[in-house]
Design an enzyme around this catalytic site. Structure first.
Site, PDB file in Angstrom:
ATOM      1  N   TRP A  17       0.815  -1.234   0.000  1.00  0.00           N
ATOM      2  CA  TRP A  17       0.000   0.000   0.000  1.00  0.00           C
ATOM      3  C   TRP A  17       0.839   1.270   0.000  1.00  0.00           C
ATOM      4  CZ3 TRP A  17      -5.355   0.325   2.740  1.00  0.00           C
ATOM      5  CH2 TRP A  17      -6.194  -0.655   2.180  1.00  0.00           C
ATOM      6  N   LYS A  18       2.138   1.124   0.218  1.00  0.00           N
ATOM      7  CA  LYS A  18       3.029   2.295   0.252  1.00  0.00           C
ATOM      8  C   LYS A  18       2.487   3.335   1.260  1.00  0.00           C
ATOM      9  CE  LYS A  18       4.443   1.119  -4.340  1.00  0.00           C
ATOM     10  NZ  LYS A  18       5.001   1.525  -5.618  1.00  0.00           N
ATOM     11  N   GLU A 173      11.392  -6.198  -9.321  1.00  0.00           N
ATOM     12  CA  GLU A 173      10.585  -5.024  -9.656  1.00  0.00           C
ATOM     13  C   GLU A 173      11.427  -4.061 -10.482  1.00  0.00           C
ATOM     14  OE1 GLU A 173       7.087  -4.458  -6.806  1.00  0.00           O
ATOM     15  OE2 GLU A 173       8.792  -3.400  -5.955  1.00  0.00           O
ATOM     16  N   GLY A 239       1.379  -2.696  -6.211  1.00  0.00           N
ATOM     17  CA  GLY A 239       1.237  -1.408  -5.537  1.00  0.00           C
ATOM     18  C   GLY A 239      -0.161  -0.855  -5.737  1.00  0.00           C
ATOM     19  N   GLY A 240      -0.290   0.072  -6.681  1.00  0.00           N
ATOM     20  CA  GLY A 240      -1.537   0.805  -6.914  1.00  0.00           C
ATOM     21  C   GLY A 240      -2.780  -0.068  -6.975  1.00  0.00           C
TER      22      GLY A 240
HETATM   23  P1  PGA Z   1       2.829  -0.654  -8.773  1.00  0.00           P
HETATM   24  O1  PGA Z   1       3.900  -0.807  -7.578  1.00  0.00           O
HETATM   25  O2  PGA Z   1       2.058  -1.944  -8.843  1.00  0.00           O
HETATM   26  O3  PGA Z   1       2.003   0.530  -8.391  1.00  0.00           O
HETATM   27  O4  PGA Z   1       3.627  -0.428 -10.014  1.00  0.00           O
HETATM   28  C1  PGA Z   1       4.556  -2.024  -7.335  1.00  0.00           C
HETATM   29  C2  PGA Z   1       5.496  -1.890  -6.168  1.00  0.00           C
HETATM   30  O5  PGA Z   1       6.182  -0.869  -6.072  1.00  0.00           O
HETATM   31  O6  PGA Z   1       5.581  -2.780  -5.301  1.00  0.00           O
END
Ligand code: PGA
Length: 257
Positions: A17-18, A173, A239-240
């Protein structure tokens, strides 16, 4: 080169979720739980890594569900004078089963290098959690043809003999694919994942075949099936698209039997 393709590795779909999520996003977890379908392989692991502030509430609401929780970073020390940091013991105490370490945003925002990532990963393992170690090249490095060299360097410096397939997961990544909507092609992903598998087998022998290698970088429901079907891809770090239960469930269902 296709080591490990017959190995039965439990898929892991992890949401990162950052720096997103307030108290009202707790409701999203109940929605996700209600969406998870019974056609998932029983052993597919579903992990959410919310910000530190939501860990305890998520742990509470998710108890008894198929969803487990993890953290996005950890300090390497058990406790002490490290203002603003969170220790592995605190994360375990909050109910975390996994901790992401060495995410490219930590490497760039906080100048973390692979030796620091190694210390963090070892501390996470010492606290009886599993480390998800992130590696990945920048766009410049890919254009310069340096991808495999960068991955090898990061992987060698961030892993040690303390690690094994039960306590460590690797996440590939590519930095240029994170949050950009640009996804690596299946061919690019397979090239790097097969290479990581070979390095793991060189370093950990037979157990190298049992490590899970996740792909992360703009994974969405629309591309999950092809990416997750690629050789040596054992799950996703999302992430998103993990922020909304419907979107994340769309990715999880790439694992339907
Ligand atoms: P993202 O991020 O799916 O928004 O590209 C992936 C991550 O940074 O783990």
């Amino acid at each position: 080169m296709n080591q490990g393709s017959n190995n039965k590795r439990t898929p892991l779909v992890a949401g990162n979720w950052k720096m997103n999520g307030l108290k009202d996003s707790i409701a999203e977890m109940a929605v996700l739980d209600s969406l998870l379908d019974n056609n998932l392989p029983a052993k597919c692991e579903i992990l959410i890594c919310p910000p530190f502030t939501l860990l305890v509430s998520f742990n509470h609401i998710l108890s008894g569900t198929k969803i487990i929780i993890g953290a996005q970073d950890s300090h390497w020390a058990e406790k002490g004078a490290h203002t603003g940091d969170i220790s592995p013991l605190m994360l375990a105490d909050a109910g975390c089963e996994y901790v992401i370490v060495g995410h490219s945003e930590r490497r760039s925002d906080h100048y973390e290098d692979s030796s620091m990532v190694l210390k963090k990963a070892e501390a996470v393992i010492n606290a009886n959690m599993k480390a998800i170690i992130c590696v990945g090249e920048s766009e410049k490095e890919r254009e310069a043809g340096a991808t495999l060299r960068i991955i090898e360097n990061q992987l060698k410096k961030s892993t040690s003999k303390k690690m094994n397939s039960q306590n460590t997961v690797i996440a590939y990544e590519p930095v240029w694919a994170i949050g950009t909507g640009k996804t690596a092609s299946v061919k690019n992903v397979e090239e790097v994942h097969n290479f990581i598998r070979m390095l793991l087998c060189e370093r950990f022998g037979e157990d190298g075949n049992s490590f899970r290698i996740l792909y992360g970088g703009s994974v969405k429901a629309a591309n999950a099936k092809s990416l997750m079907g690629a050789s040596n891809v054992d799950g996703a770090l999302v992430g998103g698209a993990s922020l909304k239960a419907n979107d994340f469930n769309g990715i999880i269902t790439a694992y339907r039997k």
